[in-house]
Design a protein around this motif. Structure first.
Motif, PDB file in Angstrom:
ATOM      1  N   LYS A 187       3.098  17.830  21.748  1.00  0.00           N
ATOM      2  CA  LYS A 187       4.042  18.203  20.692  1.00  0.00           C
ATOM      3  C   LYS A 187       4.130  17.099  19.627  1.00  0.00           C
ATOM      4  CE  LYS A 187       7.369  21.083  19.399  1.00  0.00           C
ATOM      5  NZ  LYS A 187       6.993  22.310  18.747  1.00  0.00           N
ATOM      6  N   ARG A 188       4.053  15.836  20.043  1.00  0.00           N
ATOM      7  CA  ARG A 188       4.086  14.730  19.087  1.00  0.00           C
ATOM      8  C   ARG A 188       2.878  14.739  18.159  1.00  0.00           C
ATOM      9  NH1 ARG A 188       6.270  12.068  23.482  1.00  0.00           N
ATOM     10  NH2 ARG A 188       4.294  11.148  24.146  1.00  0.00           N
ATOM     11  N   ARG A 189       1.779  15.327  18.591  1.00  0.00           N
ATOM     12  CA  ARG A 189       0.563  15.416  17.780  1.00  0.00           C
ATOM     13  C   ARG A 189       0.596  16.606  16.819  1.00  0.00           C
ATOM     14  NH1 ARG A 189      -2.624  10.941  18.208  1.00  0.00           N
ATOM     15  NH2 ARG A 189      -2.432  10.125  20.299  1.00  0.00           N
ATOM     16  N   GLN A 190       1.559  17.503  17.015  1.00  0.00           N
ATOM     17  CA  GLN A 190       1.617  18.736  16.231  1.00  0.00           C
ATOM     18  C   GLN A 190       2.180  18.474  14.834  1.00  0.00           C
ATOM     19  OE1 GLN A 190       3.957  21.854  18.039  1.00  0.00           O
ATOM     20  NE2 GLN A 190       2.835  23.428  16.948  1.00  0.00           N
ATOM     21  N   GLN A 191       1.492  19.035  13.854  1.00  0.00           N
ATOM     22  CA  GLN A 191       1.927  18.984  12.462  1.00  0.00           C
ATOM     23  C   GLN A 191       2.088  20.432  12.011  1.00  0.00           C
ATOM     24  OE1 GLN A 191       2.463  15.972  10.802  1.00  0.00           O
ATOM     25  NE2 GLN A 191       2.153  15.232  12.880  1.00  0.00           N
ATOM     26  N   GLY A 192       3.290  20.834  11.693  1.00  0.00           N
ATOM     27  CA  GLY A 192       3.515  22.232  11.336  1.00  0.00           C
ATOM     28  C   GLY A 192       3.429  23.106  12.576  1.00  0.00           C
TER      29      GLY A 192
END
Length: 114
Positions: free
Chosen positions: A80-85
């Motif tokens: 989730k921390r790697r998710q952008q948008g």
């Protein structure tokens, strides 16, 4: 920073986990997959995913997350921390645990779109 190994790993991951999809473009630093279905409004193929080499990271796009947010409901906090948008994940390096989770998410998206 050499991002080529990360791009290569993510490219291979997407091609393996989404083998049912159509390769629309596969060039150095850029992989694009389309779904087999077409958009009823435009008649164009729907986008499935992309892996793109950027200046400071590699972007992993998984477009079925737009249509079915439930696919991403159980993301680990680390992914989730790697998710952008809604549908993009950014990586400079790829941890094996996150790679396995991303592969499973991609397989689920592949199965969802048929």
């Amino acid at each position: 920073m050499d991002l080529e190994p990360t791009f290569a790993a993510l490219r291979a991951l997407m091609l393996d986990a989404a083998a049912d999809q159509v390769v629309a473009s596969d060039q150095p630093g850029d992989l694009v997959l389309h779904g087999r279905a077409t958009d009823p409004r435009s008649g164009k193929p729907v986008w499935f995913g992309a892996v793109t080499l950027r200046a400071r990271y590699v972007a992993y796009h998984l477009f079925p997350l737009y249509a079915d947010p439930a696919l991403g409901a159980a993301l680990s906090p680390a992914l989730k921390r790697r998710q952008q948008g809604k549908s993009c994940f950014n990586f400079a390096t790829l941890d094996p645990v996150l790679a396995a989770e991303l592969a499973e998410l991609t397989r689920q998206a592949n199965a969802a779109v048929g």
